[in-house]
Structures are given as structure tokens and as C-alpha cells.
Design a protein around this motif. Structure first.
Motif, PDB file in Angstrom:
ATOM      1  N   GLU A  70      35.371  28.570  41.493  1.00  0.00           N
ATOM      2  CA  GLU A  70      35.774  29.844  40.903  1.00  0.00           C
ATOM      3  C   GLU A  70      37.104  30.277  41.512  1.00  0.00           C
ATOM      4  O   GLU A  70      37.339  30.094  42.707  1.00  0.00           O
ATOM      5  CB  GLU A  70      34.710  30.915  41.147  1.00  0.00           C
ATOM      6  CG  GLU A  70      33.376  30.598  40.468  1.00  0.00           C
ATOM      7  CD  GLU A  70      32.318  31.654  40.758  1.00  0.00           C
ATOM      8  OE1 GLU A  70      32.539  32.468  41.681  1.00  0.00           O
ATOM      9  OE2 GLU A  70      31.284  31.660  40.079  1.00  0.00           O
ATOM     10  N   GLU A  72      39.896  33.578  41.696  1.00  0.00           N
ATOM     11  CA  GLU A  72      40.121  35.001  41.443  1.00  0.00           C
ATOM     12  C   GLU A  72      41.449  35.144  40.706  1.00  0.00           C
ATOM     13  O   GLU A  72      42.526  34.956  41.268  1.00  0.00           O
ATOM     14  CB  GLU A  72      40.151  35.784  42.750  1.00  0.00           C
ATOM     15  CG  GLU A  72      40.115  37.287  42.521  1.00  0.00           C
ATOM     16  CD  GLU A  72      40.004  38.059  43.824  1.00  0.00           C
ATOM     17  OE1 GLU A  72      39.295  39.078  43.838  1.00  0.00           O
ATOM     18  OE2 GLU A  72      40.616  37.637  44.825  1.00  0.00           O
ATOM     19  N   ASP A  74      43.501  37.443  37.528  1.00  0.00           N
ATOM     20  CA  ASP A  74      43.525  38.658  36.704  1.00  0.00           C
ATOM     21  C   ASP A  74      42.458  39.660  37.142  1.00  0.00           C
ATOM     22  O   ASP A  74      41.822  40.337  36.324  1.00  0.00           O
ATOM     23  CB  ASP A  74      43.347  38.326  35.221  1.00  0.00           C
ATOM     24  CG  ASP A  74      44.439  37.411  34.688  1.00  0.00           C
ATOM     25  OD1 ASP A  74      45.590  37.525  35.169  1.00  0.00           O
ATOM     26  OD2 ASP A  74      44.141  36.574  33.819  1.00  0.00           O
ATOM     27  N   GLY A  75      42.217  39.710  38.444  1.00  0.00           N
ATOM     28  CA  GLY A  75      41.311  40.701  39.001  1.00  0.00           C
ATOM     29  C   GLY A  75      39.842  40.375  38.899  1.00  0.00           C
ATOM     30  O   GLY A  75      38.999  41.220  39.218  1.00  0.00           O
ATOM     31  N   ARG A  76      39.493  39.150  38.450  1.00  0.00           N
ATOM     32  CA  ARG A  76      38.073  38.793  38.373  1.00  0.00           C
ATOM     33  C   ARG A  76      37.899  37.304  38.672  1.00  0.00           C
ATOM     34  O   ARG A  76      38.815  36.499  38.507  1.00  0.00           O
ATOM     35  CB  ARG A  76      37.507  39.129  36.998  1.00  0.00           C
ATOM     36  CG  ARG A  76      38.169  38.410  35.841  1.00  0.00           C
ATOM     37  CD  ARG A  76      37.683  38.968  34.499  1.00  0.00           C
ATOM     38  NE  ARG A  76      38.303  38.300  33.365  1.00  0.00           N
ATOM     39  CZ  ARG A  76      37.846  37.199  32.782  1.00  0.00           C
ATOM     40  NH1 ARG A  76      36.709  36.653  33.224  1.00  0.00           N
ATOM     41  NH2 ARG A  76      38.474  36.652  31.764  1.00  0.00           N
ATOM     42  N   TRP A  77      36.694  36.959  39.108  1.00  0.00           N
ATOM     43  CA  TRP A  77      36.377  35.559  39.404  1.00  0.00           C
ATOM     44  C   TRP A  77      36.091  34.816  38.103  1.00  0.00           C
ATOM     45  O   TRP A  77      35.282  35.273  37.298  1.00  0.00           O
ATOM     46  CB  TRP A  77      35.176  35.461  40.336  1.00  0.00           C
ATOM     47  CG  TRP A  77      35.482  35.891  41.738  1.00  0.00           C
ATOM     48  CD1 TRP A  77      35.183  37.094  42.312  1.00  0.00           C
ATOM     49  CD2 TRP A  77      36.147  35.114  42.730  1.00  0.00           C
ATOM     50  NE1 TRP A  77      35.624  37.121  43.617  1.00  0.00           N
ATOM     51  CE2 TRP A  77      36.215  35.908  43.908  1.00  0.00           C
ATOM     52  CE3 TRP A  77      36.687  33.828  42.765  1.00  0.00           C
ATOM     53  CZ2 TRP A  77      36.804  35.472  45.084  1.00  0.00           C
ATOM     54  CZ3 TRP A  77      37.280  33.383  43.938  1.00  0.00           C
ATOM     55  CH2 TRP A  77      37.340  34.194  45.081  1.00  0.00           C
ATOM     56  N   GLN A  78      36.745  33.675  37.927  1.00  0.00           N
ATOM     57  CA  GLN A  78      36.580  32.883  36.715  1.00  0.00           C
ATOM     58  C   GLN A  78      36.226  31.442  37.083  1.00  0.00           C
ATOM     59  O   GLN A  78      36.784  30.880  38.021  1.00  0.00           O
ATOM     60  CB  GLN A  78      37.864  32.896  35.888  1.00  0.00           C
ATOM     61  CG  GLN A  78      38.308  34.295  35.464  1.00  0.00           C
ATOM     62  CD  GLN A  78      39.561  34.262  34.608  1.00  0.00           C
ATOM     63  OE1 GLN A  78      39.747  33.368  33.791  1.00  0.00           O
ATOM     64  NE2 GLN A  78      40.425  35.255  34.804  1.00  0.00           N
ATOM     65  N   GLU A  97      34.565  30.558  50.510  1.00  0.00           N
ATOM     66  CA  GLU A  97      35.643  31.348  49.915  1.00  0.00           C
ATOM     67  C   GLU A  97      36.843  31.364  50.853  1.00  0.00           C
ATOM     68  O   GLU A  97      36.690  31.455  52.076  1.00  0.00           O
ATOM     69  CB  GLU A  97      35.173  32.768  49.638  1.00  0.00           C
ATOM     70  CG  GLU A  97      36.221  33.641  48.958  1.00  0.00           C
ATOM     71  CD  GLU A  97      35.694  35.027  48.616  1.00  0.00           C
ATOM     72  OE1 GLU A  97      36.508  35.984  48.634  1.00  0.00           O
ATOM     73  OE2 GLU A  97      34.475  35.151  48.353  1.00  0.00           O
TER      74      GLU A  97
END
Length: 379
Positions: A70, A72, A74-78, A97
Motif C-alpha cells: 500500500e 499513501e 493523494d492523502g489515502r492508502w491505496q 510501514e
């Protein structure tokens, strides 16, 4: 001039289909790779005049059960696709992480100090560490984990690859995965800041096999011509042009060469564990070093030569007159190739070249996307 039977495309197709469709991905040390070796030995054993044997050797088997990456962005975890490197450890099922650091390998290793990589998720642009010093410095920097980008293929798929086993033994390793070039581009453009990785399962000790087919010549002093391919694959691919086509060619050449009364002997070998950086061929040459050096006359290696796209390429290590003869033969058949003469360690020809046996590696350049019986993991 001595005549031999024609190569039959139907035979090549039958072998290819069995290796790629019936068996599928054939990772070194796995039951699927053993099934491939058994098939090759069984088919070769049915060729009159051919003598078949197998030799096993130790390898690491990649035994991954789950992979999660994953980023981070655009401000989110993808989530993104990844593939654990062969010979690399996993995270033992733990999610790690770390801050994401982009590392340009063309200039990065010119730095005197790599301590800025400590504790980081290192996006490593380039998946081949050509010198042990670069690898040593990378591991000594103590990154959290490594995200390797194959810069030769700017595509959307996370290709599989492997660490040099010798480097791992000497310097250790971190959890290391391949990621897609286009994903890495997106992370850089989007100023991604952190990454987290979880890999369950990893590697375990196993055995791989070389399948050796002897076609004896009439003159015991005539020496041996080696022909090689490999039957293992990288993760997530049926390995059609890399390299079921080479193993299929080895079988078909055994059929057309056996019993023809050639002066020189032929030794046709389908190697295991090539994707662990030519472990099978290196093991064979070490085990038979004196015989290879004394009797080896030439090594013809077929790997990655079945692609519908790309151009014919020959990596040649030998004397110029022999290459000129080879070029003339190709030209008579309206075939032309791009010649390379650097010593390449990423081929089963390399251990033979080190032992003093001239030879060539026949392949197709830029064949990653044009592959017989599909190569991509999402096909």
C-alpha cells in the motif's frame, strides 16, 4: 553434406503447450518445476539413440502465500501490485510501514553516504545490482524494505525477478519486491510519502534438476557441443518464451540429432533454476568443470527466442571467424541478428564462457510484451 530431419513445429507446439498450459508457472524448487523436468526426461527418453539423466542441486524455493503493498497517495492508502524477489526474505506476515524514498541508481551509488536510506521504503530504479559493492552498501544502509522497478519495461505489471543468491549469502537481504514502472511513475508524480508492505511466506530449501540428454558422436576425441535451455519460470507467469521455448527446442533437437552419426557429441541440457541467476548451469559447470574445459567446443544457449515481437539478438563469446561463419549461415536463410559481445552474467551460457567454452545466447530483444501463450500475470 549430412542431412537431418526437419524441425517439426507441431512437436515444438506440443511441448510448449504441456509446459505452459498443462503445468503452468514452474518456480525453481517447486513441484511444478519437478513436473517439467520429469516431462522433459520422459520425452527425451523416448528418442532412439539418446541417453538421458538428471542431476539435482539445492535451491531456495519461493513459497509466498500473500503479498500486500500500500502507498499513501493523494492523502489515502491505496493498494498496488507487487512480487517478492526470489531469494529475498518476507516480512513474516507483519505489516511494515516506512517513509518512501526514491533512489535513482544511475547517480545514487555515486554518493559517498547512503545513510539517508536507513529505515526507508526504498524505491530502487533498476532491478539489477551489477556489482557486489552496490548491493553491500544498499544493505548496510539498513532500509526497511526495497521496492525494485524494472526500468527496461515501462509497463503496468509488477514483473518478478531475483536477488543474486551469492550476494544474499554474503551480505544478507531485506524484504524486496518488484513493482510496476507505471505505478512508480504515478507515485513520483503524486509525491507519495509513505509505503507499507506485508508478505507472508518467503523461501524454503528445496531441490532443482538439470535434465541432460547425450547424443554420442562417432569420435571420442571430437569434443562436445552443448545446447541449453531452461524449464523454470519467474513467479506469476507460464514462462512461454522465458523459457519453455528453449526446453522445447532442446527436446526437438535431440530428436533430429540422435543417431545421425555426427563426429562430435551433443549434450543438450534443460537447466533448472535459471531465474535464480543461472544456478542450474553454474552447478553443472562446477560439477563437471574438468570435462567441460577439456571437451567443450561450443555452447549454444536458447532463451527468450520465441517471442512474436522484438528482433533477433545474439550475444556471442568466441573468436571472430566463428561468428562470421555463423552470420553467413543465418544470412543464407534470410535471417539477420543484432550482435553483442559483452560477457553477460544473466544467461546459462555465462558459466561455460567462464570455463573457456565459446558460445552464444540466442534471444529476441524487447520480448517482454510479445509473448507466446501469454506472459503477463493478468492474462
Amino acid at each position: 553434406m549430412r542431412t537431418v530431419p526437419a524441425i517439426l513445429p507441431a512437436n515444438l507446439d506440443r511441448h510448449l503447450r504441456h509446459l505452459t498450459v498443462t503445468i503452468g508457472p514452474r518456480l525453481a524448487g517447486s513441484s511444478a518445476e519437478r513436473a517439467a523436468a520429469d516431462y522433459l526426461a520422459r520425452e527425451a527418453g523416448a528418442v532412439p539413440g539418446a541417453r538421458v539423466r538428471t542431476e539435482d542441486f539445492p535451491v531456495w524455493e519461493r513459497a509466498v502465500t500473500a503479498e500486500t503493498l500500500e502507498i499513501e497517495l493523494d492523502g489515502r492508502w491505496q493498494p498496488f501490485e507487487c512480487s517478492l524477489f526470489g531469494a529475498a526474505p518476507s516480512t513474516d506476515g507483519r505489516m511494515i510501514e516506512a517513509p518512501l524514498v526514491f533512489f535513482d541508481t544511475q547517480t545514487g551509488y555515486l554518493r559517498d553516504d547512503l545513510s539517508f536510506l536507513r529505515g526507508a521504503a526504498v524505491l530502487h530504479l533498476g532491478c539489477h545490482l551489477a556489482t557486489p559493492d552496490h548491493y553491500r552498501r544498499l544493505i548496510e544502509a539498513d532500509p526497511a524494505f526495497l521496492l525494485f522497478v524494472d526500468i527496461r519495461y515501462p509497463g503496468p505489471v509488477a514483473l518478478a525477478d531475483g536477488l543474486f543468491p551469492a550476494y544474499v549469502r554474503q551480505f544478507g537481504a531485506r524484504a524486496s519486491v518488484n513493482v510496476a514502472y507505471q505505478d512508480a511513475w504515478r507515485w513520483k508524480r503524486g509525491q507519495a510519502t509513505r509505503a507499507r508492505l506485508c508478505v507472508s511466506g518467503a523461501r524454503r530449501q528445496s531441490l532443482s534438476e538439470n535434465v541432460i540428454i547425450d547424443v554420442p558422436g562417432s569420435d571420442p576425441a571430437g569434443g562436445v557441443i552443448f545446447v541449453g535451455g531452461h524449464h523454470d519460470t519467474q513467479a506469476g507467469t507460464p514462462g512461454a518464451d522465458d523459457n519453455a521455448v528453449g526446453s522445447s527446442a532442446v527436446l526437438e533437437l535431440a530428436r533430429v540429432l540422435a543417431g545421425r552419426g555426427f563426429k562430435r557429441s551433443f549434450r543438450l541440457i534443460s537447466f533448472g533454476a535459471e531465474e535464480q541467476l543461472s544456478v542450474g548451469s553454474a552447478n553443472y559447470v562446477r560439477r563437471h568443470r574438468q570435462e567441460v574445459a577439456a571437451q567443450g567446443r561450443f555452447m549454444f544457449n536458447i532463451d527468450g527466442s520465441g517471442s512474436a515481437l522484438g528482433w533477433l539478438s545474439v550475444n556471442y563469446n568466441g573468436m571472430p571467424p566463428d561468428e562470421q561463419l555463423l552470420r553467413a549461415v543465418f544470412k543464407r536463410h534470410e535471417l539477420f541478428y543484432d550482435l553483442h559481445q559483452e560477457v553477460c552474467p544473466y544467461t546459462d551460457q555465462f558459466p561455460f564462457a567462464v570455463a573457456g567454452v565459446p558460445g552464444l545466447w540466442l534471444t529476441r530483444k524487447n520480448c517482454t510484451t510479445g509473448v507466446y501463450y501469454h506472459h503477463r500475470r493478468d492474462d
